[in-house]
Design an enzyme around this catalytic site. Structure first.
Site, mmCIF file in Angstrom:
data_model
loop_
_atom_site.group_PDB
_atom_site.id
_atom_site.type_symbol
_atom_site.label_atom_id
_atom_site.label_comp_id
_atom_site.label_asym_id
_atom_site.label_seq_id
_atom_site.Cartn_x
_atom_site.Cartn_y
_atom_site.Cartn_z
ATOM 1 N N GLU A 203 -8.167 -1.821 -2.916
ATOM 2 C CA GLU A 203 -9.210 -2.097 -2.148
ATOM 3 C C GLU A 203 -9.040 -2.999 -1.207
ATOM 4 O OE1 GLU A 203 -9.930 -0.508 -5.270
ATOM 5 O OE2 GLU A 203 -10.304 1.181 -3.934
ATOM 6 N N ASP A 314 -11.109 7.937 -2.580
ATOM 7 C CA ASP A 314 -11.030 7.214 -3.637
ATOM 8 C C ASP A 314 -10.917 7.809 -4.982
ATOM 9 O OD1 ASP A 314 -10.854 4.395 -4.690
ATOM 10 O OD2 ASP A 314 -13.190 4.296 -4.889
#
Ligand SMILES: [Cu+2]
Length: 688
Positions: A203, A314
């Protein structure tokens, strides 16, 4: 399946490895190597039990006939290590010769007498409490051992070796800098003189990799980047002439497996970065969300299988890969499996990376601005969680897996939190089943632009669960021959994010629940045979061992901040001779997404990270008069912020620890907000 997508070595190369001797001529630690290659007995010497990551114990003293008599043998508190809302306790203890080794979410290591729970020595990591590049809770998933040393990665991106006898540091090797977005949360693997470590930070715009270190000295022997440099294999799946692949994530969240006969190291790589914005990275984006095989000694590429092309959801492959041997259509096969956040188990031939049961490429919805892949792999068999989202008020669209989105939120299930996230999935050679922990939690996906800055969050959007969305889980036995459900439990809480299970030759599956319960289940039928309230979030994978002829089951119970379960510093061991009873249940984790607590009035300050919960706003809900100003004060350890739900009208931006930002609310209305770096933190302001 499109033949250009998957690559594999010719079968002849796999055959060549079979001819090599299994036992190396010289081994640095022949005893540990032997234990790592063998079925797991009285000792548990690596995170996944042995090199296969099967988490299968051959011990049978505790079995389906007597498990009802199981009681606490001992419970030890680890002196406050990892206590606090920012921590999760997800490590599997290791046990060797009656001594247990355990690491907490603060990277502190404890050695305990495995029979009594007495603490023998402690290592306090002293890691910088200001590390700001941790994505999803302060956590360490475990240790490795060999050559008289314990190995682990720290959140400050160092790999550390401790003397097993004393807990003193033997060597410490920086893999990267946390300031650049890199952290380590996975347990490493030791085998034949090498320590293999993954890295986290998907991230934060990092470049994923696996690093092999010399076990004696800590010297880096090789590293294999999960993202190709210019001209390297796989670079054709990134836009030419750009450097997007250099910050494309594909981090390695969990412990590799190793096949000593084939000489191959296996692992899974995480999501693509920026997570929700694919607009600038046209192509399949190797090796994001892929299972990969490398030559264990050299790190040379052998094969890969990509679970999700051009990932914008994701959909990390974050659970450990599992090696298993089976017979399909009368042929003995060498399998590898991984439970994905997509809700599927991906089952391949580990000699060459081709599907063992069948995975077909199917056309999927398209969004040209996101440069979506034309097709995605659909495994034959059953998914373990629902793959379509329920419509919700306020949302125009709710879609199924691989549904597309742009800047307008679209609800998709599974979200990027699973399916199966970090939780390991055990395999029993007795039943032939995988035991898959799953999370049900929809995400409202929206893309927005993010500028890349080294060491800053770089995700390009959001997948916060819609306020009011139901959250729960599943625990599923998947038949390894068919990839179909043998039995399934609906669970009251999400269990794909950190728990996990362990299975035994005694016919039992052990697993914890976020509400503190520890369960024994009949591995064949799924029937629950025993449960015990530990008093803390039981969100770690358990382990089975034996000391002086007595079998124990042990689980770290310290909660999991991402699943909202009760924090703590306890480790519980159970045996048939035990006499310690259960504790009171801790507060249960939330089952509905959104702000919690009573509506407070007369408030002008919202504490972010308050009351030692770190990932929470206190009070979570307030009522104020139009024209009032609220101060959002960060009293936590980490950077937090308050951002109007779905990135709308107001935003404090990221507020460093100790600082405040004020927002004046002039218009009456009901406002929801989240913390952008931690989109599972919710707040509500009612303006009258
Ligand atoms: Cu936050």
């Amino acid at each position: 399946m499109r033949s250009d997508r998957q690559r594999w070595i010719p079968a002849a190369v796999g055959f060549f490895f079979l001819l090599l001797p299994v036992v190396p001529a010289w081994a640095a630690d022949p005893e540990i190597d032997q234990l790592l290659r063998s079925p797991v007995g009285k000792d548990w010497v690596t995170n996944g039990g042995n090199l296969t990551n099967q988490r299968y114990s051959t011990l049978t003293q505790i079995n389906t006939t007597n498990v009802k008599q199981l009681k606490g043998a001992w419970m030890t508190r680890l002196k406050g290590s990892g206590i606090g809302g920012k921590y999760s306790f997800e490590a599997s203890p290791l046990v060797k010769n009656g001594i247990m080794y355990l690491i907490t979410g603060n990277d502190d290591v404890f050695a305990l007498n495995a029979k009594t729970g007495e603490i023998l020595w402690e290592y306090w990591s002293g890691i910088d409490q200001k590390i700001s590049t941790i994505c999803c809770g302060w956590v360490n998933r475990g240790l490795a051992m060999g050559e008289g040393l314990l190995y682990f990665g720290q959140l400050d991106a160092n790999v550390v070796a401790l003397d097993m006898k004393t807990g003193k540091v033997k060597w410490k090797t920086p893999i990267e800098k946390w300031e650049n977005g890199y952290t380590i949360t996975s347990a490493p693997l030791y085998y034949d003189g090498l320590v293999y470590s993954g890295i986290s930070g998907g991230e934060f715009g990092v470049r994923g990799r696996v690093t092999a270190l010399d076990a004696k000295s800590g010297e880096i022997k090789w590293r294999w980047y999960t993202l190709p440099g210019p001209g390297e294999r796989g670079s054709e799946t990134w836009p030419p002439g750009t450097d997007h692949s250099m910050r494309g994530g594909a981090t390695v969240w969990n412990t590799p497996a190793l096949d000593p006969q084939l000489g191959l190291l296996y692992f899974a790589a995480g999501n693509c970065g920026p997570d929700y914005d694919g607009s600038m990275r046209e192509g399949d984006n190797l090796y994001c969300t892929s299972m990969v095989a490398l030559k264990a000694k050299t790190g040379e590429y052998v094969w890969h299988f990509q679970q999700v092309h051009h990932d914008i959801w994701d959909y990390d492959a974050a659970s450990p890969v599992v090696l298993f041997d089976t017979v399909i259509d009368g042929r003995p096969r060498k399998g590898i499996a991984e439970a994905g956040r997509t809700g599927w188990v991906y089952i391949l031939d580990r000699t060459n990376g081709t599907p063992l049961i069948g995975i077909e490429e199917r056309p999927v919805p398209q969004e040209p601005r996101q440069k979506t892949a034309k097709t995605q792999p659909y495994p034959k068999g059953d998914a373990t969680v629902p793959q379509c989202a329920e419509p919700m008020p306020g949302y125009e669209k709710a879609g199924c897996i691989f549904e597309v989105f742009w800047e307008h939120p679209v609800i998709v299930q599974p979200s990027g939190l699973g399916g199966t996230n970090w939780s390991p999935m055990p395999y029993s050679p007795d039943t032939g089943y995988f035991y898959v922990p799953g999370t049900i939690r929809p995400g409202a996906f929206a893309r927005y632009g993010d500028k890349f800055l080294v060491g800053q969050r770089y995700v390009g959007g959001t997948q916060a669960a819609p306020i009011g969305a139901q959250m729960s889980g599943t625990f599923t036995a998947i038949d390894g021959k068919t990839n179909k459900i043998a039995w399934q439990h609906k669970t009251p809480y999400r269990i794909g994010g950190g728990g996990g299970a362990t299975v035994t030759a005694g016919g039992l599956v052990f697993r914890g629940e976020p509400d503190g319960n520890f369960l024994a289940i009949d591995a064949k039928t799924g029937q629950e045979l025993w449960r015990f309230q530990t008093g803390f979030g039981a969100d770690a994978p358990p382990v089975v061992y034996e000391v002086d002829g007595e079998q124990f089951v042990v689980i770290a119970t310290g909660g999991n901040q991402l699943q909202g379960s009760a924090n703590g510093d306890a480790v519980w061991a159970f045996s048939l001779k035990g006499h310690v009873g259960p504790l009171w249940p801790p507060p249960p984790p939330p089952t509905v997404a959104g702000p919690i607590g009573p509506i407070a009035t007369g408030v002008d300050t919202i504490k972010m990270g308050g009351n030692n919960v770190e990932y929470g706003f206190v009070p979570g809900r307030v009522r104020i008069k139009a024209g009032s100003t609220l101060n959002f004060t960060n009293v936590g350890d980490l950077p937090h912020g308050a951002t109007a739900w779905q990135k709308g009208d107001w935003d404090t931006g990221v507020v460093p620890a100790g600082l405040s930002k004020s927002i004046t609310f002039t218009e009456p209305g009901v406002y929801y907000y989240i913390c952008a770096p931690h989109p599972w933190m919710y707040g509500q302001v009612i303006v009258e």
